[in-house]
Design a protein around this motif. Structure first.
Motif, PDB file in Angstrom:
ATOM      1  N   PRO A  64     -13.893   1.873  -1.256  1.00 52.52           N
ATOM      2  CA  PRO A  64     -13.799   3.332  -1.107  1.00 52.52           C
ATOM      3  C   PRO A  64     -12.754   3.686  -0.057  1.00 52.52           C
ATOM      4  O   PRO A  64     -12.570   2.987   0.941  1.00 52.52           O
ATOM      5  CB  PRO A  64     -15.213   3.738  -0.678  1.00 52.52           C
ATOM      6  CG  PRO A  64     -16.099   2.635  -1.165  1.00 52.52           C
ATOM      7  CD  PRO A  64     -15.281   1.384  -1.064  1.00 52.52           C
ATOM      8  N   GLY A  65     -12.076   4.801  -0.272  1.00 53.62           N
ATOM      9  CA  GLY A  65     -11.048   5.238   0.650  1.00 53.62           C
ATOM     10  C   GLY A  65      -9.657   4.813   0.264  1.00 53.62           C
ATOM     11  O   GLY A  65      -8.695   5.135   0.968  1.00 53.62           O
ATOM     12  N   THR A  66      -9.514   4.099  -0.857  1.00 54.37           N
ATOM     13  CA  THR A  66      -8.191   3.667  -1.310  1.00 54.37           C
ATOM     14  C   THR A  66      -7.418   4.859  -1.874  1.00 54.37           C
ATOM     15  O   THR A  66      -7.938   5.629  -2.683  1.00 54.37           O
ATOM     16  CB  THR A  66      -8.312   2.575  -2.375  1.00 54.37           C
ATOM     17  OG1 THR A  66      -9.036   1.467  -1.819  1.00 54.37           O
ATOM     18  CG2 THR A  66      -6.945   2.111  -2.835  1.00 54.37           C
ATOM     19  N   VAL A  67      -6.160   5.027  -1.426  1.00 54.40           N
ATOM     20  CA  VAL A  67      -5.325   6.124  -1.905  1.00 54.40           C
ATOM     21  C   VAL A  67      -4.805   5.785  -3.301  1.00 54.40           C
ATOM     22  O   VAL A  67      -4.232   4.718  -3.517  1.00 54.40           O
ATOM     23  CB  VAL A  67      -4.152   6.379  -0.943  1.00 54.40           C
ATOM     24  CG1 VAL A  67      -3.268   7.499  -1.458  1.00 54.40           C
ATOM     25  CG2 VAL A  67      -4.668   6.716   0.450  1.00 54.40           C
TER      26      VAL A  67
ATOM     27  N   PRO B 137       0.818  -1.205   0.000  1.00 55.79           N
ATOM     28  CA  PRO B 137       0.000   0.000   0.000  1.00 55.79           C
ATOM     29  C   PRO B 137       0.860   1.267   0.000  1.00 55.79           C
ATOM     30  O   PRO B 137       2.028   1.228   0.364  1.00 55.79           O
ATOM     31  CB  PRO B 137      -0.815  -0.125   1.294  1.00 55.79           C
ATOM     32  CG  PRO B 137       0.083  -0.898   2.190  1.00 55.79           C
ATOM     33  CD  PRO B 137       0.820  -1.872   1.319  1.00 55.79           C
ATOM     34  N   MET B 138       0.242   2.370  -0.323  1.00 56.94           N
ATOM     35  CA  MET B 138       0.974   3.607  -0.452  1.00 56.94           C
ATOM     36  C   MET B 138       1.245   4.206   0.932  1.00 56.94           C
ATOM     37  O   MET B 138       0.337   4.406   1.733  1.00 56.94           O
ATOM     38  CB  MET B 138       0.173   4.570  -1.324  1.00 56.94           C
ATOM     39  CG  MET B 138       0.963   5.754  -1.805  1.00 56.94           C
ATOM     40  SD  MET B 138      -0.005   6.669  -3.008  1.00 56.94           S
ATOM     41  CE  MET B 138      -0.018   5.518  -4.360  1.00 56.94           C
TER      42      MET B 138
ATOM     43  N   THR C 224      -8.154  10.019  -2.964  1.00 58.90           N
ATOM     44  CA  THR C 224      -8.712   8.709  -2.614  1.00 58.90           C
ATOM     45  C   THR C 224     -10.035   8.494  -3.331  1.00 58.90           C
ATOM     46  O   THR C 224     -10.684   9.452  -3.776  1.00 58.90           O
ATOM     47  CB  THR C 224      -8.938   8.591  -1.096  1.00 58.90           C
ATOM     48  OG1 THR C 224      -9.842   9.634  -0.673  1.00 58.90           O
ATOM     49  CG2 THR C 224      -7.631   8.729  -0.340  1.00 58.90           C
ATOM     50  N   THR C 225     -10.420   7.206  -3.431  1.00 58.63           N
ATOM     51  CA  THR C 225     -11.721   6.882  -4.004  1.00 58.63           C
ATOM     52  C   THR C 225     -12.812   7.236  -2.998  1.00 58.63           C
ATOM     53  O   THR C 225     -12.669   6.990  -1.796  1.00 58.63           O
ATOM     54  CB  THR C 225     -11.799   5.394  -4.363  1.00 58.63           C
ATOM     55  OG1 THR C 225     -11.522   4.613  -3.195  1.00 58.63           O
ATOM     56  CG2 THR C 225     -10.786   5.058  -5.449  1.00 58.63           C
ATOM     57  N   ASP C 226     -13.890   7.807  -3.501  1.00 57.15           N
ATOM     58  CA  ASP C 226     -14.959   8.271  -2.630  1.00 57.15           C
ATOM     59  C   ASP C 226     -16.150   7.324  -2.612  1.00 57.15           C
ATOM     60  O   ASP C 226     -16.959   7.342  -1.684  1.00 57.15           O
ATOM     61  CB  ASP C 226     -15.410   9.670  -3.081  1.00 57.15           C
ATOM     62  CG  ASP C 226     -16.367  10.316  -2.099  1.00 57.15           C
ATOM     63  OD1 ASP C 226     -16.205  10.090  -0.885  1.00 57.15           O
ATOM     64  OD2 ASP C 226     -17.274  11.040  -2.542  1.00 57.15           O
ATOM     65  N   SER C 227     -16.290   6.517  -3.632  1.00 57.22           N
ATOM     66  CA  SER C 227     -17.404   5.574  -3.720  1.00 57.22           C
ATOM     67  C   SER C 227     -16.970   4.407  -4.595  1.00 57.22           C
ATOM     68  O   SER C 227     -15.831   4.355  -5.072  1.00 57.22           O
ATOM     69  CB  SER C 227     -18.660   6.251  -4.296  1.00 57.22           C
ATOM     70  OG  SER C 227     -18.409   6.746  -5.602  1.00 57.22           O
ATOM     71  N   GLU C 228     -17.876   3.469  -4.785  1.00 56.87           N
ATOM     72  CA  GLU C 228     -17.559   2.299  -5.600  1.00 56.87           C
ATOM     73  C   GLU C 228     -17.394   2.699  -7.065  1.00 56.87           C
ATOM     74  O   GLU C 228     -18.104   3.571  -7.562  1.00 56.87           O
ATOM     75  CB  GLU C 228     -18.657   1.246  -5.465  1.00 56.87           C
ATOM     76  CG  GLU C 228     -18.744   0.640  -4.070  1.00 56.87           C
ATOM     77  CD  GLU C 228     -19.798  -0.446  -3.983  1.00 56.87           C
ATOM     78  OE1 GLU C 228     -20.540  -0.608  -4.969  1.00 56.87           O
ATOM     79  OE2 GLU C 228     -19.870  -1.124  -2.937  1.00 56.87           O
ATOM     80  N   LEU C 229     -16.487   2.032  -7.741  1.00 63.15           N
ATOM     81  CA  LEU C 229     -16.210   2.310  -9.154  1.00 63.15           C
ATOM     82  C   LEU C 229     -16.930   1.298 -10.033  1.00 63.15           C
ATOM     83  O   LEU C 229     -17.199   0.172  -9.621  1.00 63.15           O
ATOM     84  CB  LEU C 229     -14.705   2.255  -9.417  1.00 63.15           C
ATOM     85  CG  LEU C 229     -13.833   3.164  -8.546  1.00 63.15           C
ATOM     86  CD1 LEU C 229     -12.367   2.961  -8.893  1.00 63.15           C
ATOM     87  CD2 LEU C 229     -14.210   4.625  -8.725  1.00 63.15           C
ATOM     88  N   ASP C 230     -17.230   1.733 -11.240  1.00 62.72           N
ATOM     89  CA  ASP C 230     -17.882   0.846 -12.212  1.00 62.72           C
ATOM     90  C   ASP C 230     -17.258   1.109 -13.571  1.00 62.72           C
ATOM     91  O   ASP C 230     -17.502   2.160 -14.178  1.00 62.72           O
ATOM     92  CB  ASP C 230     -19.394   1.106 -12.247  1.00 62.72           C
ATOM     93  CG  ASP C 230     -20.134   0.058 -13.078  1.00 62.72           C
ATOM     94  OD1 ASP C 230     -19.461  -0.772 -13.720  1.00 62.72           O
ATOM     95  OD2 ASP C 230     -21.383   0.069 -13.075  1.00 62.72           O
ATOM     96  N   ARG C 231     -16.427   0.180 -14.022  1.00 61.07           N
ATOM     97  CA  ARG C 231     -15.740   0.375 -15.297  1.00 61.07           C
ATOM     98  C   ARG C 231     -16.715   0.455 -16.459  1.00 61.07           C
ATOM     99  O   ARG C 231     -16.442   1.116 -17.470  1.00 61.07           O
ATOM    100  CB  ARG C 231     -14.751  -0.781 -15.527  1.00 61.07           C
ATOM    101  CG  ARG C 231     -13.813  -0.565 -16.717  1.00 61.07           C
ATOM    102  CD  ARG C 231     -13.366  -1.877 -17.310  1.00 61.07           C
ATOM    103  NE  ARG C 231     -14.486  -2.590 -17.868  1.00 61.07           N
ATOM    104  CZ  ARG C 231     -14.989  -2.363 -19.079  1.00 61.07           C
ATOM    105  NH1 ARG C 231     -14.454  -1.445 -19.858  1.00 61.07           N
ATOM    106  NH2 ARG C 231     -16.020  -3.053 -19.528  1.00 61.07           N
TER     107      ARG C 231
END
Length: 814
Positions: A357-360, A108-109, A400-407
């Motif tokens: 969510p919350g991943t840097v 992790p970062m 950071t990610t704020d919510s779930e991602l959807d490609r």
């Protein structure tokens, strides 16, 4: 340089900061001028990291815009000197002097702030910028007169910096040092013994500046004094200290302050001139003074971020050599002239769409050298993206990610990070980061329809393509590759795979067998669409196959029944009126729809003017009054056609007896079975018969002989059999219109001998049958009821035959 000076002192402390990534701070202290490769500190041990973490995390040093003096040895986990460290170049007079940088780890970062304090060593001797100083002093100068001397410069700091001055010789002058607010010392030469020009018109002194280092270093300057004639009054400034404030980046020529000194003498001894004495801090390069007016103006560029205050020492002197001095304090005020500098410390160029969510995803350092609100920076990113930026510590921000991602909705984000200060007007800068979203198998294939219906015409060719099911997967690449599978099931106890197959790649459904609508009209099954992900996702859809009828079955006649051994005749009285219902042809077609719609036509008739057939119901009726001239034997050929394309048909022969009495019927029908049927295609059959006879002459002769022998043997068996002959009775036909002449059923017994004149007819009782069964193999008799033994014993005796005659409204049957 002693060992004690070179000995390193390591100070370690870890500060835990409250944000998502692990952050610590470690401080070290080293002397300047250490050789390259020198040990600074064991960063792995001090931070509690092992070598594997340093290598897997791709540990590196981030210094921003500063030069890299320290390097990280990842194999050993230590910090080493990378380049020559000169404290005077890095920090000038600033103390303490420190190098600030970060150690960055990924996956992790994490990042850790490192501070390396650079301690001073005595490697610079005090120097004087001017090689000599010259004074013109009147002999009348009083004891205690003060003369400002040039200050020495020592780039070292602390104990290694400038400590004291020495003046030699000290016959007429002594030194006086005054501490300044900035830590420097003002050097003044004080007259302690009056001068006498007549004894000595020139004096030569040596001023020595000494530091406090080990070993002690020093620098000297020559002072030349010309002794002048008497000048009673020295110039006097109106203020000892002048203060002024200017904004940084003020244009050249800006007036800073006006100093003024007065001299009570007259003439040349009262004329005052001004000069700037100090040469420290490049004052002479930034400011100049008008020698006559005392106006101080700006000639260089001032920068608040480099120096916030300047001290200018001004001397006023008359022609007689008397002087006075004052000090000017110039304050530099800050302006918002620096744009925030955005430094991307670390970033992830690609992340999976299922990260929490919350991943840097990136770490950013912001530098704004302005002060106050001008240096206070806020950062924000473009809207409508599932990320956020927040401050983790002073001048550090994390993305950071704020919510779930959807490609499937957004496969790439162009993130514009904009940072602006709070100055007026506000200055800002921005940087664009590109973040790719990699696919995970989170979408099952979806069929274009919730269910499918397909039609196929019966009698199809096996392998025929019926139709195609199609499913789409919103994922990408292998995760979106759809395969089609036929789910196991059965149709009427038979596996569905024996009916249809599904192409795994295209979804095309093929018929495995030829279908028969009369056996199966429809069936359904499940098709599964499965993607190529790991693990695979799938969905099912119901497919219904409807078999369409084809006109592949001709009509079947149910009534009148056509038998090989008997003929059926319908009885019509000669008194029948027009429209009399003779009989009804009943037929069915196992096909469906219009293929089963039947129509009836009269194809042949003995007398076409006497009968007609209902095209829809198959009823045979008279179309005129029956007369005595009409033949008793009437033969009708009715064709039954369906409505298919092409149409199929069946033909039935209806025998009608036109008579009012039974004897008439019997006499006429004695040879009825031997009548030749009408044939409009006689020529065709003759030609065909000739061709067959020519081709198969010998075979036909053998077959005919064999058939004859077979029939002869069969007839002998009948004569020796005691079994009665059981006639075939077709189903009762009910005349719904009630137009028949005989609406009741009668049963008659007729006894005949070979002599027709001895025949007798006997009425018995009402019966339950209404058809006349005639055996075509008889020669005038219809049923033999005598015993076999009497026949064989008395072949020449008269033969008694019993007949049963049945009559109904639909006809007369024997």
């Amino acid at each position: 340089m002693t060992d004690r000076t070179m000995r390193r002192q390591v100070l370690l402390f870890v500060l835990v900061l409250c944000f998502s990534s692990a952050i610590g701070q470690v401080s070290y202290s080293i002397p300047e001028e250490m050789p390259k490769g020198s040990f600074v500190g064991d960063i792995a041990q001090d931070l509690g990291l092992d070598m594997k973490r340093l290598k897997s995390g791709k540990a590196r040093i981030y210094t921003g815009d500063s030069a890299e003096y320290i390097e990280l040895h990842k194999d050993r986990g230590v910090l080493l000197v990378k380049d020559r460290i000169d404290r005077e170049v890095i920090c000038a007079q600033t103390s303490p002097c420190a190098l600030h940088f970060q150690v960055i780890l990924e996956n992790p970062m994490e990042f850790y702030s490192i501070t390396v304090e650079v301690t001073d060593i005595n490697d610079n001797a005090p120097i004087f910028k001017r090689g000599e100083m010259k004074f013109r002093i009147s002999e009348s100068a009083t004891t205690g007169a003060v003369f400002m001397l040039q200050q020495a410069i020592d780039l070292d700091v602390g104990v290694n910096g400038l400590q004291s001055y020495l003046l030699k010789p000290t016959d007429n002058f002594v030194l006086r040092l005054q501490n300044q607010a900035d830590g420097s010392k003002m050097v003044e030469m004080v007259l302690q013994k009056p001068l006498d020009r007549e004894k000595q018109d020139q004096l030569s002194l040596i001023l020595t500046a000494v530091d406090g280092g080990e070993p002690q270093l020093s620098g000297t300057v020559q002072i030349h004094i010309n002794v002048l004639d008497s000048n009673d009054n020295a110039p006097v400034f109106t203020q000892n200290v002048y203060k002024s404030t200017i904004r940084e980046n003020s244009p050249s020529g800006t007036e800073v302050v006006m100093v003024s000194a007065s001299d009570s003498d007259e003439g040349s001894n009262g004329k005052v001139s001004y000069a700037i004495l100090n040469l420290l801090d490049n004052v002479s390069e930034l400011f100049e003074i008008n020698r006559e007016s005392g106006e101080v103006t700006l000639i260089g560029n001032t920068d608040f971020e480099k120096k916030r205050q300047y001290q200018i020492h001004v001397q006023a002197s008359d022609e007689g050599g008397l002087t006075d001095s004052c000090k000017i304090l110039v304050e530099i005020t800050d302006t918002n002239d620096n744009v925030p500098a955005i430094n991307v410390m670390s970033k992830s160029s690609e992340i999976k769409e299922d990260i929490p969510p919350g991943t840097v995803v990136s770490m950013i350092n912001i530098q704004d050298p302005d002060s106050g609100k001008n240096g206070k920076v806020q950062c924000y990113i473009n809207e409508n993206i599932p990320l956020k930026i927040s401050s983790t510590s002073n001048n550090f921000f994390s993305l950071t990610t704020d919510s779930e991602l959807d490609r499937e909705r957004s496969s790439v984000f162009n993130i514009t990070v904009t940072c602006s200060d709070e100055g007026v007007p506000s200055l800002s800068s921005s940087v664009t980061l590109t973040l790719q979203i990699s696919d995970v198998n989170d979408n099952a294939p979806v069929f274009e329809r919730s269910s499918y219906e397909a039609y196929i015409v019966e009698n199809n060719t096996p392998g025929l393509s019926v139709f195609t099911v199609k499913a789409r997967d919103a994922d990408w690449n292998q995760n979106a590759r759809v395969s089609y599978i036929l789910e196991d099931s059965s149709v009427n106890g038979v596996p569905v795979s024996s009916y249809v197959s599904v192409s795994a790649d295209s979804g095309v459904i093929h018929a495995v067998r030829s279908f028969d609508y009369e056996q199966i009209k429809d069936f359904h099954f499940l098709v599964k669409a499965q993607d190529g992900g790991s693990p695979p996702l799938s969905s099912n859809v119901t497919v219904k196959i409807l078999i369409q009828d084809q006109n592949d079955n001709p009509p079947q006649v149910l009534y009148p029944v056509q038998t090989g051994g008997s003929l059926v005749a319908e009885l019509v009285p000669r008194s029948a009126d027009v429209g009399y219902l003779v009989t009804k042809v009943v037929a069915v077609d196992v096909d469906s729809g219009q293929n089963a719609w039947l129509s009836y036509k009269l194809q042949k008739a003995t007398d076409r003017a006497l009968f007609e057939v209902g095209s829809q119901n198959g009823e045979i009726r008279t179309i005129r009054q029956v007369t005595d001239k009409d033949a008793v034997k009437q033969r009708l050929s009715v064709i039954v056609e369906d409505n298919g394309q092409p149409s199929r048909s069946a033909t039935v022969v209806v025998n009608v007896a036109v008579a009012d009495s039974f004897p008439e019927v019997l006499s006429e029908f004695t040879d009825f079975t031997h009548d030749k049927e009408y044939n409009d295609n006689l020529t065709f059959y003759l030609v065909l018969a000739l061709a067959v006879v020519s081709f198969l002459f010998i075979t036909c002769v053998v077959v005919i002989i064999s058939v004859k022998i077979y029939r002869w043997r069969q007839s002998r068996v009948l004569y020796h059999s005691n079994l009665p002959v059981i006639p075939y009775y077709p189903p009762r036909y009910s005349d719904t219109l009630g137009t028949g002449t005989l609406q009741h059923v009668y049963n008659y017994e007729v006894c005949r001998t070979t002599d027709s004149r001895k025949s007798d007819c006997k009425f018995a009782r009402a019966g339950s049958q209404n058809v006349l069964i005639m055996d075509p193999s008889s020669t005038g008799t219809m049923q033999r009821i005598q015993s076999e033994k009497s026949i064989l014993d008395e072949p020449d005796s008269p033969l008694e035959v019993s007949y049963r005659l049945f009559h109904s409204s639909s006809g007369l049957f024997l």
